[in-house]
Motif scaffolding. Structure first.
Motif, short mmCIF file in Angstrom:
data_model
loop_
_atom_site.label_atom_id
_atom_site.label_comp_id
_atom_site.label_asym_id
_atom_site.label_seq_id
_atom_site.Cartn_x
_atom_site.Cartn_y
_atom_site.Cartn_z
N ASN A 1 0.83 -1.16 -0.08
CA ASN A 1 0.02 0.02 -0.07
C ASN A 1 0.84 1.26 -0.16
OD1 ASN A 1 -2.46 -1.17 0.04
ND2 ASN A 1 -2.77 -1.57 2.14
N ASP A 2 1.99 1.22 0.79
CA ASP A 2 2.75 2.46 0.63
C ASP A 2 3.52 2.74 -0.72
OD1 ASP A 2 2.29 3.17 3.36
OD2 ASP A 2 3.85 2.07 4.16
N PHE A 3 3.90 1.64 -1.47
CA PHE A 3 4.33 1.63 -2.69
C PHE A 3 3.30 2.50 -3.42
CE2 PHE A 3 7.81 -1.48 -1.76
CZ PHE A 3 8.68 -0.62 -2.30
N TYR A 4 1.99 1.92 -3.42
CA TYR A 4 1.08 2.46 -4.18
C TYR A 4 0.80 3.85 -3.93
CZ TYR A 4 -0.79 -2.24 -5.46
OH TYR A 4 -1.05 -3.28 -6.17
N LYS A 5 0.95 4.49 -2.63
CA LYS A 5 0.88 5.82 -2.45
C LYS A 5 1.86 6.57 -2.88
CE LYS A 5 -1.62 5.03 2.10
NZ LYS A 5 -1.21 5.11 3.50
N LEU A 6 3.19 5.95 -3.09
CA LEU A 6 4.16 6.80 -3.64
C LEU A 6 3.93 6.99 -5.14
CD1 LEU A 6 7.36 7.30 -2.80
CD2 LEU A 6 8.00 5.24 -3.97
N PHE A 7 3.31 6.21 -5.64
CA PHE A 7 3.23 6.49 -7.12
C PHE A 7 1.75 7.11 -7.46
CE2 PHE A 7 6.18 2.81 -7.36
CZ PHE A 7 7.24 3.51 -8.32
N GLU A 8 1.32 7.67 -6.46
CA GLU A 8 -0.10 8.33 -6.84
C GLU A 8 0.30 9.84 -7.19
OE1 GLU A 8 -2.40 8.22 -3.17
OE2 GLU A 8 -3.06 6.29 -3.55
N ILE A 9 0.79 10.23 -8.37
CA ILE A 9 1.19 11.38 -8.93
C ILE A 9 0.23 11.91 -9.90
CG2 ILE A 9 3.53 10.84 -8.36
CD1 ILE A 9 3.73 9.82 -11.52
N ASP A 10 0.32 13.35 -9.93
CA ASP A 10 -0.23 14.07 -11.02
C ASP A 10 0.59 14.53 -12.07
OD1 ASP A 10 -3.10 13.76 -10.22
OD2 ASP A 10 -2.57 15.29 -8.39
N ILE A 11 0.16 14.44 -13.35
CA ILE A 11 1.10 14.78 -14.57
C ILE A 11 0.74 16.35 -14.87
CG2 ILE A 11 1.47 12.37 -15.44
CD1 ILE A 11 -0.70 13.19 -17.45
N HIS A 12 1.44 16.95 -15.60
CA HIS A 12 1.41 18.37 -15.95
C HIS A 12 0.02 18.51 -16.59
CE1 HIS A 12 1.88 22.07 -18.22
NE2 HIS A 12 2.68 22.48 -17.20
N PRO A 13 -0.74 19.43 -16.47
CA PRO A 13 -2.02 19.74 -16.68
C PRO A 13 -2.39 19.60 -18.28
CG PRO A 13 -1.56 21.30 -15.25
CD PRO A 13 -0.37 20.55 -15.33
N PHE A 14 -1.11 19.92 -19.10
CA PHE A 14 -1.19 19.87 -20.38
C PHE A 14 -1.56 18.28 -21.02
CE2 PHE A 14 1.04 18.64 -24.47
CZ PHE A 14 0.63 19.45 -25.43
N TRP A 15 -0.95 17.42 -20.27
CA TRP A 15 -1.22 15.98 -20.83
C TRP A 15 -2.42 15.63 -20.16
CZ3 TRP A 15 1.75 14.59 -24.43
CH2 TRP A 15 3.00 15.15 -24.60
N LYS A 16 -3.30 16.30 -19.47
CA LYS A 16 -4.61 15.69 -19.09
C LYS A 16 -5.80 15.75 -20.02
CE LYS A 16 -3.92 16.46 -14.30
NZ LYS A 16 -4.42 16.99 -13.07
N ASN A 17 -5.53 16.69 -21.34
CA ASN A 17 -6.26 16.53 -22.44
C ASN A 17 -5.23 16.51 -23.83
OD1 ASN A 17 -5.05 19.09 -22.31
ND2 ASN A 17 -7.06 20.12 -23.38
N HIS A 18 -4.31 15.76 -23.78
CA HIS A 18 -3.50 15.40 -24.62
C HIS A 18 -3.10 13.79 -24.47
CE1 HIS A 18 -3.39 19.94 -25.25
NE2 HIS A 18 -2.95 19.61 -26.47
N TYR A 19 -2.54 13.22 -25.63
CA TYR A 19 -1.90 11.88 -25.60
C TYR A 19 -0.57 12.45 -26.46
CZ TYR A 19 -5.86 9.40 -23.58
OH TYR A 19 -6.32 9.01 -22.73
N THR A 20 -0.22 13.31 -27.36
CA THR A 20 0.56 13.65 -27.98
C THR A 20 0.75 15.20 -28.03
OG1 THR A 20 -0.38 13.91 -30.24
CG2 THR A 20 0.43 11.69 -29.54
N PHE A 21 1.88 15.80 -28.63
CA PHE A 21 1.84 17.06 -28.44
C PHE A 21 0.95 17.80 -29.44
CE2 PHE A 21 6.17 16.50 -26.38
CZ PHE A 21 6.20 17.45 -25.57
N ASP A 22 0.50 16.98 -30.39
CA ASP A 22 -0.13 17.59 -31.66
C ASP A 22 -1.50 17.57 -31.45
OD1 ASP A 22 2.19 17.68 -33.35
OD2 ASP A 22 2.02 15.34 -33.52
N THR A 23 -2.53 16.72 -30.91
CA THR A 23 -3.89 16.88 -30.74
C THR A 23 -4.43 16.83 -29.32
OG1 THR A 23 -3.94 14.51 -31.04
CG2 THR A 23 -4.15 15.75 -32.90
N THR A 24 -5.32 17.73 -29.18
CA THR A 24 -6.36 17.47 -27.97
C THR A 24 -7.21 16.29 -27.99
OG1 THR A 24 -7.94 18.88 -28.79
CG2 THR A 24 -6.11 19.88 -27.63
N SER A 25 -7.46 15.75 -26.72
CA SER A 25 -8.28 14.80 -26.43
C SER A 25 -9.35 15.02 -25.22
CB SER A 25 -7.35 13.42 -26.24
OG SER A 25 -6.81 13.73 -25.09
N LYS A 26 -10.06 14.12 -24.96
CA LYS A 26 -10.95 14.15 -23.80
C LYS A 26 -10.06 14.20 -22.58
CE LYS A 26 -14.78 11.61 -21.47
NZ LYS A 26 -15.95 10.53 -21.45
#
Length: 423
Positions: free
Chosen positions: A301-326
């Protein structure tokens, strides 16, 4: 017939030990079979035998044929001067010692137990089974199998740690650098694992140490080294990273790899290389001393908590640099963290503890017994023949069994094979 079987018969005395005679009709009594030698030199060292009531202490050499003594040039090797008995399957040549007297010969096929020979032949027959014992494995008791699984699991850990130690040496014993390189490889999964590793070693880890406090610099370093910032792309985030990377490239004399090496083909978008790099950036920006933190964690469980991270907001609606997504959070899933634990974190932690002389075996068992079994063709096939893996500890053991014993037909070094031959 192979020599491994003859070694096995001699070691465990699976022969008519009360009626043994040399080819010269001398009676042989085995007092001590000797120590099995896996290095160069005679096969069994410091054996004790009585040959016609004369006590002999020395070594035993085993061959399929007596003539193998000369084929292997033992007559000119002083390591074989202390051999007191030549054990063979077929006596086709007389071997002479340095004093020109014939070396005593025991022809094992005249004395081997019929049951052991039949079991061996059945196990090593030419039938095309998936593993040699798949028809007989159900007859092996659960105690033997469970103990063998634990041995296999730690053999696998040991083997992985040896491979990791080579990378550790290349990095001047910097565990933080090794962790980053191996995590990067795992983030690439099977398809992109090699190129992610190439990305991780394309720059000195000391550079990452310097820039990871600044998320933009860290992202620019990894995306730039991966070649994703070379082509012109509209967007403020991409432009900022590109400008930052140009500065880093000039400052540290960096040379990027080509982004064409990264595969997007037939991959689920959450596994796109761009997303995995963004997650790696977030992980190393949030955790400044990741290796030290991992070495202190002892629960799943402590390992799971360690990997609870948020990526940069840009990637929350992108999968690549070129196009937006849901919009989606694109967090690291527990199954993905499980893979990191199985393939990198646990083996590296094992190596670290081993180097410190304080291996906590129960910690590794406890964590992997709480992780679900891996799903692949090997584990599925074991399930079909009645050997089910209910957790990652067992699936790792079975992978070691298949790849390093069954596939190589090392049945006489396998607890299951040994049990079947001796039944």
């Amino acid at each position: 017939m192979n020599e491994d079987f003859l070694h096995y018969v001699w070691k465990y005395q699976l022969c008519s030990i009360h009626n043994l005679k040399t080819t010269s009709k001398e009676e042989v009594a085995i007092l001590k079979v000797g120590t099995h030698n896996n290095n160069s030199g005679p096969d069994f060292l410091n054996a004790q035998l009585k040959i016609d009531d004369q006590l002999w202490v020395g070594n035993v050499e085993i061959h399929l044929k007596s003539s193998d003594w000369y084929a292997h040039h033992h007559e000119i090797d002083e390591n074989y001067d202390a051999v007191i008995l030549h054990v063979v399957w077929e006596d086709d040549a007389t071997v002479y010692m340095k004093n020109n007297k014939p070396l005593p010969v025991l022809v094992l096929k005249d004395f081997v137990l019929t049951s052991a020979l039949n079991n061996y032949r059945n196990l090593f027959s030419t039938k095309q089974n998936w593993i040699p014992c798949e028809k007989e494995i159900g007859a092996v008791d659960n105690f033997t199998i469970e103990n063998w699984k634990e041995r296999l699991f730690f053999e696998r850990l040991e083997r992985k740690s040896i491979e990791m130690n080579r990378i550790l040496v290349d990095n001047q014993n910097d565990f933080e650098a090794v962790l980053f390189q191996l995590l990067a490889k795992n983030f690439g999964l099977k398809v992109n694992g090699d190129v992610f590793f190439s990305l991780a070693i394309s720059f000195d880890f000391s550079i990452l140490r310097k820039v990871r406090f600044d998320e933009y610099q860290l992202a620019a370093l990894l995306f730039g080294q991966a070649g994703f910032l070379e082509e012109p792309t509209e967007g403020e985030y991409h432009q900022k990273l590109k400008t930052t990377y140009s500065y880093l490239q000039h400052k540290y004399n960096l040379e990027s790899i080509s982004k064409v090496q990264f595969s997007f083909f037939r991959m689920r978008p959450p596994n796109f290389p761009t997303i995995r790099i963004a997650q790696l950036v977030a992980l190393y920006h949030i955790h400044q001393n990741l290796f030290s933190k991992m070495m202190k964690i002892e629960t799943l469980n402590d390992f799971y908590k360690l990997f609870e991270i948020d990526i940069h907001p840009f990637w929350k609606n992108h999968y690549t640099f070129d196009t937006t997504s849901k919009v989606s959070p694109k967090k690291l899933t527990k199954p993905f963290v499980d893979l990191l634990l199985i393939n990198t974190i646990i083996p590296l932690k094992f190596l670290y503890q081993k180097n410190r002389g304080e291996v906590n075996e129960n910690e590794f068992l406890d964590i992997l017994q709480k992780i679900k079994s891996e799903k692949n063709s090997i584990i599925s096939k074991f399930d079909d023949i009645g050997l089910e893996a209910i957790n990652a500890y067992e699936s790792q053991a079975l992978l070691e069994l298949k790849n390093n014993y069954c596939a190589k037909k090392r049945c006489l070094q396998c607890a299951i094979g040994i049990k079947l031959v001796r039944k």
